[in-house]
Design an enzyme around this catalytic site. Sequence first.
Site, PDB file in Angstrom:
ATOM      1  N   ARG A 239       0.867  -1.173   0.000  1.00 15.68           N
ATOM      2  CA  ARG A 239       0.000   0.000   0.000  1.00 15.68           C
ATOM      3  C   ARG A 239       0.907   1.227   0.000  1.00 15.68           C
ATOM      4  NH1 ARG A 239      -3.443  -3.013  -1.263  1.00 15.68           N
ATOM      5  NH2 ARG A 239      -5.461  -3.390  -0.302  1.00 15.68           N
TER       6      ARG A 239
ATOM      7  N   GLU B 170      -4.091   7.404  -4.106  1.00 16.55           N
ATOM      8  CA  GLU B 170      -4.357   6.825  -5.427  1.00 16.55           C
ATOM      9  C   GLU B 170      -5.691   7.346  -5.927  1.00 16.55           C
ATOM     10  OE1 GLU B 170      -4.047   2.576  -5.135  1.00 16.55           O
ATOM     11  OE2 GLU B 170      -1.928   2.665  -4.659  1.00 16.55           O
TER      12      GLU B 170
ATOM     13  N   HIS C 164      -1.530   0.337  -9.514  1.00 14.89           N
ATOM     14  CA  HIS C 164      -2.078  -0.644  -8.561  1.00 14.89           C
ATOM     15  C   HIS C 164      -2.740  -1.812  -9.309  1.00 14.89           C
ATOM     16  CE1 HIS C 164      -3.837  -1.093  -4.227  1.00 14.89           C
ATOM     17  NE2 HIS C 164      -3.650  -2.277  -4.791  1.00 14.89           N
TER      18      HIS C 164
END
Length: 325
Positions: A237, A266, A285
């Site tokens: 993360r 994000e 991601h």
Amino acid sequence: MKPKVIVYKKVNQKVLEYIKQTCEVVYFEELDSQNDSEFLHELKDAHGLFGVGLGIDKKLLDQAPQLKIVSNVAVGYDNLDLLELSKRGIMATNTPEVLNETVADTVMGLIIATARRMPELDYWVKNGQWDSMLEEKWFGVDVHHKVLGIIGMGGIGTAIAKRAHFGFNMDILYHNRSRNHEAEQTYGATYCSLEELLNQSDFVCLMTPLTPETEKLMGLREFEQMKQSAIFINASRGKTVDEEALIQALQKGEILAAGLDVFDPEPVQKDNPLLSMKNVVTLPHIGSATMETRFNMAMLAAENLVVGLKGDVPPNLIKSEVNTK
Ligand code: DGY
């Protein structure tokens, strides 16, 4: 009467049909400011939530008095306030294991792409700049026979270790809350302190879940402890890294390069300095983002949801206070 479920992510038709066999479904392909009030309205009598990324906190749960289960379509669940869910007796589930091999593939891809500077060279070729023999200034560094340090040796870390050991003859160091015997016995991984791992690894791969203990685990001091020739990879993360510290480490040449699948926040902000660094390889991601794996994750999450709503224990119940009572 069928329980009411809100699906708040775009989902494969087969998965949707499966949920509809036992639940009444309200479907939002995604949540945005346009449908926010409609979503909040539906929440009032919803029994189940199915989706990913949404912050499930006290404020949201106050609007959902009938809720029985939150089915997170992800292995990570840092978006869930487990304490609040637990206080209210609401179950939470995730999708472990089914994505391990796919995420491990992504990580090996990032390692190779960063070490061998593939995106930079791809741009160079497509831009018509390949008009002479390749000069040394474009050379990368080897991956095989190097030392790979894995921080967070869970299922994904173990799948990375397998690839690195059998495919790339790498020596593997790892740091984890507990010892991982499979990684040690089958893939030759050696357990060590974080400092030792950072000092000795040629590739440092961060795979730990985001928790209060791992937030900003990699900061100024940790990047200083890495070799100047080392490459940093993050597929966990964005918040597990102090991004400012990473930027500084790259600018000062304290590390060679970075391969990043995750950012904070994000989507990554357009003016993030990492985006203009040639020695940084970026991905949006995509760790688990293949057709097959995303389908399997959604189906597993649907099973968790349906089983939980039937009053049984879902296969991937997240262990928290509520579940151990
Ligand atoms: C996960 O499953 O946690 C992936 O990072 C996708 O969010």
